[in-house]
Write a protein that holds these residues in place. Structure first.
Motif, PDB file in Angstrom:
ATOM      1  N   PHE A 154      -2.127   0.007 -10.571  1.00 40.77           N
ATOM      2  CA  PHE A 154      -2.322   0.360 -12.367  1.00 40.77           C
ATOM      3  C   PHE A 154      -3.746   0.050 -12.688  1.00 40.77           C
ATOM      4  N   GLU A 155      -4.250   2.001 -13.202  1.00 45.01           N
ATOM      5  CA  GLU A 155      -5.406   1.687 -13.604  1.00 45.01           C
ATOM      6  C   GLU A 155      -5.552   2.115 -15.166  1.00 45.01           C
ATOM      7  N   SER A 156      -4.414   2.924 -15.684  1.00 48.75           N
ATOM      8  CA  SER A 156      -5.399   3.297 -17.135  1.00 48.75           C
ATOM      9  C   SER A 156      -3.614   3.395 -17.372  1.00 48.75           C
ATOM     10  N   TYR A 157      -3.465   4.029 -19.166  1.00 54.54           N
ATOM     11  CA  TYR A 157      -2.183   4.282 -19.834  1.00 54.54           C
ATOM     12  C   TYR A 157      -3.134   5.015 -20.657  1.00 54.54           C
ATOM     13  N   GLU A 158      -2.275   6.134 -21.255  1.00 49.49           N
ATOM     14  CA  GLU A 158      -2.847   6.340 -22.792  1.00 49.49           C
ATOM     15  C   GLU A 158      -0.729   6.944 -23.280  1.00 49.49           C
ATOM     16  N   THR A 159      -1.117   5.874 -24.317  1.00 53.41           N
ATOM     17  CA  THR A 159       0.429   5.753 -25.174  1.00 53.41           C
ATOM     18  C   THR A 159       1.159   7.010 -25.070  1.00 53.41           C
ATOM     19  N   GLU A 160       2.084   7.354 -24.395  1.00 54.04           N
ATOM     20  CA  GLU A 160       3.277   8.136 -24.296  1.00 54.04           C
ATOM     21  C   GLU A 160       1.824   9.801 -24.041  1.00 54.04           C
ATOM     22  N   GLU A 161       1.369   9.640 -23.024  1.00 53.69           N
ATOM     23  CA  GLU A 161       0.682  10.771 -22.943  1.00 53.69           C
ATOM     24  C   GLU A 161       0.737  10.056 -20.976  1.00 53.69           C
ATOM     25  N   ARG A 162       0.023   9.522 -20.478  1.00 54.15           N
ATOM     26  CA  ARG A 162       0.196   9.040 -18.841  1.00 54.15           C
ATOM     27  C   ARG A 162      -0.016   8.168 -17.970  1.00 54.15           C
ATOM     28  N   ALA A 163       0.295   7.857 -17.116  1.00 51.50           N
ATOM     29  CA  ALA A 163      -0.126   6.519 -16.085  1.00 51.50           C
ATOM     30  C   ALA A 163      -1.080   6.727 -14.967  1.00 51.50           C
ATOM     31  N   GLU A 164      -1.616   5.970 -15.126  1.00 50.62           N
ATOM     32  CA  GLU A 164      -2.732   6.586 -13.316  1.00 50.62           C
ATOM     33  C   GLU A 164      -2.352   4.798 -12.942  1.00 50.62           C
ATOM     34  N   PHE A 165      -2.185   5.423 -11.614  1.00 54.61           N
ATOM     35  CA  PHE A 165      -2.692   4.410 -10.174  1.00 54.61           C
ATOM     36  C   PHE A 165      -2.932   5.207  -9.399  1.00 54.61           C
ATOM     37  N   SER A 166      -3.795   4.477  -8.616  1.00 59.21           N
ATOM     38  CA  SER A 166      -4.127   4.352  -7.500  1.00 59.21           C
ATOM     39  C   SER A 166      -3.840   3.792  -6.101  1.00 59.21           C
ATOM     40  N   SER A 167      -4.412   4.210  -4.754  1.00 57.02           N
ATOM     41  CA  SER A 167      -3.280   3.292  -3.454  1.00 57.02           C
ATOM     42  C   SER A 167      -4.249   2.082  -3.811  1.00 57.02           C
ATOM     43  N   PHE A 168      -3.737   0.715  -3.517  1.00 49.46           N
ATOM     44  CA  PHE A 168      -4.166  -0.538  -2.673  1.00 49.46           C
ATOM     45  C   PHE A 168      -4.602  -1.205  -2.371  1.00 49.46           C
ATOM     46  N   ASP A 169      -5.389  -1.342  -1.594  1.00 49.97           N
ATOM     47  CA  ASP A 169      -6.535  -1.295  -0.325  1.00 49.97           C
ATOM     48  C   ASP A 169      -5.893  -2.154   0.873  1.00 49.97           C
ATOM     49  N   ASP A 170      -5.759  -3.311   0.528  1.00 52.52           N
ATOM     50  CA  ASP A 170      -5.360  -4.536   0.808  1.00 52.52           C
ATOM     51  C   ASP A 170      -3.691  -4.672   0.992  1.00 52.52           C
ATOM     52  N   TYR A 171      -3.158  -3.125   0.650  1.00 53.51           N
ATOM     53  CA  TYR A 171      -1.624  -3.251   0.684  1.00 53.51           C
ATOM     54  C   TYR A 171      -0.677  -4.362   2.106  1.00 53.51           C
ATOM     55  N   TRP A 172      -0.118  -4.967   2.206  1.00 51.89           N
ATOM     56  CA  TRP A 172       0.458  -6.152   3.593  1.00 51.89           C
ATOM     57  C   TRP A 172       0.147  -5.574   3.836  1.00 51.89           C
ATOM     58  N   LEU A 173       1.658  -3.906   3.883  1.00 52.70           N
ATOM     59  CA  LEU A 173       2.124  -3.463   4.799  1.00 52.70           C
ATOM     60  C   LEU A 173       1.015  -2.491   5.969  1.00 52.70           C
ATOM     61  N   ASP A 174       0.002  -2.129   5.397  1.00 47.06           N
ATOM     62  CA  ASP A 174      -0.964  -1.567   6.274  1.00 47.06           C
ATOM     63  C   ASP A 174      -2.064  -2.279   7.893  1.00 47.06           C
ATOM     64  N   ASP A 175      -1.577  -4.443   6.791  1.00 49.17           N
ATOM     65  CA  ASP A 175      -2.074  -5.075   7.335  1.00 49.17           C
ATOM     66  C   ASP A 175      -1.129  -5.620   9.195  1.00 49.17           C
ATOM     67  N   LEU A 176      -0.195  -5.496   8.491  1.00 55.77           N
ATOM     68  CA  LEU A 176       1.073  -5.879   9.481  1.00 55.77           C
ATOM     69  C   LEU A 176       1.703  -5.538  10.612  1.00 55.77           C
ATOM     70  N   GLY A 177       1.508  -4.200   9.462  1.00 53.49           N
ATOM     71  CA  GLY A 177       2.340  -3.637  10.230  1.00 53.49           C
ATOM     72  C   GLY A 177       3.870  -2.875  10.212  1.00 53.49           C
ATOM     73  N   LEU A 178       4.493  -1.568  11.107  1.00 51.00           N
ATOM     74  CA  LEU A 178       5.532  -1.577  10.939  1.00 51.00           C
ATOM     75  C   LEU A 178       6.363  -2.393  11.554  1.00 51.00           C
ATOM     76  N   ASP A 179       6.104  -2.990  12.288  1.00 48.60           N
ATOM     77  CA  ASP A 179       6.319  -4.098  13.395  1.00 48.60           C
ATOM     78  C   ASP A 179       7.218  -5.970  12.966  1.00 48.60           C
ATOM     79  N   ALA A 180       6.325  -5.321  11.672  1.00 53.48           N
ATOM     80  CA  ALA A 180       6.829  -6.504  10.675  1.00 53.48           C
ATOM     81  C   ALA A 180       7.825  -6.299  10.966  1.00 53.48           C
TER      82      ALA A 180
END
Length: 649
Positions: free
Chosen positions: A283-309
């Motif tokens: 989560f990055e930000s939220y403007e009520t009833e207008e918009r919500a913003e999200f950014s990719s999570f750098d430490d996402y677990w599947l990036d670290d473990l790989g699809l073979d997990a």
């Protein structure tokens, strides 16, 4: 889930009725608008089940482009950023970016372990009558005589004035009293957005977040206890043998910060409580009833473990381990025409739930395309069943046979919906009937428009009841153009008879939901027209709109109470035979659907299909079976080898 009449059934069913829980399991949500088409063909898909995504498009992994900001047009407000405190389907698209569970499901409903390396049923057993009584404790009653407690109630014995709450459940499990047991072995190294590592403790204690929440009935109708075995192993128990436990018992997994510090209203960034999950976006930000913003999570677990997990993964080399889009902006634009204009002007990249009259333009336009899938959803009318003359089933059945389903599907939804001749969408048919085609053929004579038969039935009813005609009533619905036109058409057809004088009133979606969920709404005598987005489980479509335990929740607005069908539906789900014998389960559900058409507390008008309109700059996108997940599924779903990327040349 209950209904009025004589209750009979197996000892298991009788026991469940006596020890009814806090509520019925639904995992269903109110759909502001769902749309679809009956064109196109199915293809591909994972898990061995038919793929409901029509005209599925694939990408060449060598051509995938990383980065960019995807702009998604959401047609409803976000009621909460916490899945436990949300009841509307559109908000699920936001939740799916941030939160994850130990399992996931492909577009056809096949279950795969996700945060868990493995998820398997290790035991199922009958629970004898009174098995939980030694662990139950006395409880107070409210002004209506209902048993109440501060802690989440799992099972209540109204006659004895006792309940089993979450506090007593561990003792029952320790003594071997439970209906079903699963074990999840978790991936190691999964991190939440706040840096905390996910362990078995997070999984077990995440059920605390759901306690007494907006969706508590959906979980604690079945869940009994979660037991930490070691840091990465957790056992999850159900109260009874449960044919839906495979995907019903797991919940979203929360960090300790959320479990221990957030208030009962959940993660609401408007109150400085940031939603934190293990998902690919933070989560990055939220403007009520207008918009919500999200950014990719750098430490996402599947990036670290790989699809073979993922032990079930069999896709191509080079398939991305997470969404390739860097940022997601969710623009809240409730008006369909304004949202379509935003798509046409390049202000958003994709949206869904537009008026079906616009789909032809997108299908033929060079810069846009449509993505279509069969949806687990329907529109339905719910009658004021406690108010005269609507408390007479003959009145309701008569209206049921006046509804011009085929005309609604073709003329209102331009062929992007299908007439609903049964109470069960096809997406839930695998476990919900012995033979879906045979069920449809059997029920269609009672649900297809037949003015002569309806007139005969209505005349008999009004003569017996001494009701003065025309009967005046109002159909209330949410203000989307297509659904409003559907309501107006039904009102016109009914008012063209000598029996009815029907008006229509529409409301903004959130306002409408608050109105129909009011505890006194059922006394006002209105007919509700709204959509329901369920699950792959047939029980979700029965419980949501018929269970008395869901009165005031999604989606029993008019105090429907039909216990004899509850008994059969309970047997179809909560019995060892139902867990182990799909034929038995289907036979029981067939009785339920037949009974619902006979009693007709609701009329099911059209089945939904999800249609997403998008720019061709968003490449590889396919939409999902349920409207609550069409955004996160399109971004990245290895279970269907689904990934999409931005190509803004």
């Amino acid at each position: 889930m209950s209904q009025d009449a004589d209750a009979s059934g197996t000892p298991t069913v009788s026991r469940r009725r006596m020890l009814q829980t806090t509520g019925a399991a639904t995992l269903a949500a109110l759909a502001g608008c769902n749309t679809g088409t009956n064109d196109g063909a199915s293809s591909g898909g994972g898990g061995g089940a038919p793929d409901p995504v029509r005209e599925r498009v694939d990408v060449d992994v060598d051509e995938i482009q990383d980065g960019g900001t995807l702009r998604f047009g959401l047609g409803a407000g976000i009621d909460s950023f916490d899945p436990s405190y949300s009841t509307n389907a559109p908000s699920g698209n936001v939740h799916g970016l941030v939160y994850e569970s130990i399992i996931t499901q492909d577009a056809a409903g096949t279950v795969y372990p996700w945060l868990a390396k493995s998820w398997e049923r290790v035991d199922v057993q009958e629970v004898e009558d009174g098995a939980y009584e030694p662990y139950m404790v006395s409880a107070d009653t409210d002004d209506d005589g209902n048993l109440v407690a501060d802690d989440q109630i799992l099972i209540r014995n109204q006659e004895a004035g006792e309940v089993l709450s979450v506090n007593e459940a561990p003792d029952a499990v320790e003594d071997g009293t439970y209906g079903i047991k699963y074990q999840a072995k978790l991936h190691e190294g999964v991190k939440f957005h706040n840096g905390e590592e996910m362990t078995a403790e997070n999984v077990a204690r995440s059920y605390e977040v759901v306690e007494n929440s907006s969706i508590s009935a959906q979980t604690f109708d079945s869940f009994l206890y979660a037991e930490v075995v070691d840091d990465y192993t957790v056992n999850i128990y159900g109260q009874e043998p449960d044919a839906e436990a495979d995907n019903q018992l797991p919940v979203d997994v929360y960090p300790m910060e959320h479990i221990e510090e957030y208030p009962d209203t959940g993660a609401d960034p408007r109150n400085d409580h940031t939603p934190i999950g293990t998902g690919p976006y933070q989560f990055e930000s939220y403007e009520t009833e207008e918009r919500a913003e999200f950014s990719s999570f750098d430490d996402y677990w599947l990036d670290d473990l790989g699809l073979d997990a993922l032990e079930w993964w069999d896709g191509p080399d080079g398939f991305p381990t997470s969404p390739v889009v860097d940022e997601v902006v969710v623009a809240i634009v409730q008006d369909n025409a304004t949202r379509a204009a935003a798509l046409n002007n390049g202000e958003i990249d994709l949206t869904y739930g537009l008026n079906t009259g616009t789909y032809g333009e997108y299908r033929s336009a060079e810069d846009f395309r449509l993505s279509v899938t069969n949806a687990g959803a329907y529109n339905f009318l719910q009658y004021p069943v406690t108010q005269s003359p609507w408390d007479d089933p003959r009145i309701r059945r008569g209206v049921n046979q006046l509804i011009p389903r085929a005309q609604i599907a073709e003329n209102i939804y331009n062929g992007y919906r299908n007439p609903a001749y049964t109470p069960l969408p096809e997406m839930a048919a695998k476990a919900g009937t012995v033979d879906y085609e045979a069920l449809t053929e059997e029920l269609r004579p009672q649900t297809e428009q037949n003015t002569e038969a309806a007139t005969e039935l209505l005349q008999e009813a009004v003569d017996d009841l001494g009701v003065e005609t025309p009967i005046e009533a109002t159909i209330e619905t949410n203000a989307t153009d297509d659904r409003l036109r559907e309501a107006e058409l039904i009102a016109q057809v009914l008012s063209n008879t000598e029996f009815f004088d029907i008006s229509v009133e529409d409301f903004e979606f959130t306002t409408f939901i608050q109105r129909i969920l009011g505890s006194e709404y059922y006394q006002q005598g209105n007919i509700v027209l709204i959509g329901l987005s369920g699950t792959f489980n047939p029980g979700s479509f029965y419980d949501a709109v018929n269970s008395i335990d869901n009165f005031g929740q999604c989606c029993n607005f008019n105090r429907i109470d039909t216990p004899e069908l509850d008994e059969i539906a309970t047997e179809a789900r909560f019995s060892v035979e139902a867990v182990e014998d799909s034929q038995f389960r289907g036979e029981q559900y067939d009785k339920v659907w037949q009974g619902l058409i006979e009693q007709a507390p609701n009329s099911y008008t059209v089945f939904g299909t999800n249609v997403t309109a998008l720019s061709t700059e968003y490449v590889g996108y396919n939409t999902y079976t349920f409207s609550s997940s069409i955004l996160p599924y399109g971004l990245h779903a290895p279970e269907d080898q689904q990934v999409a990327y931005l190509n803004r040349e």
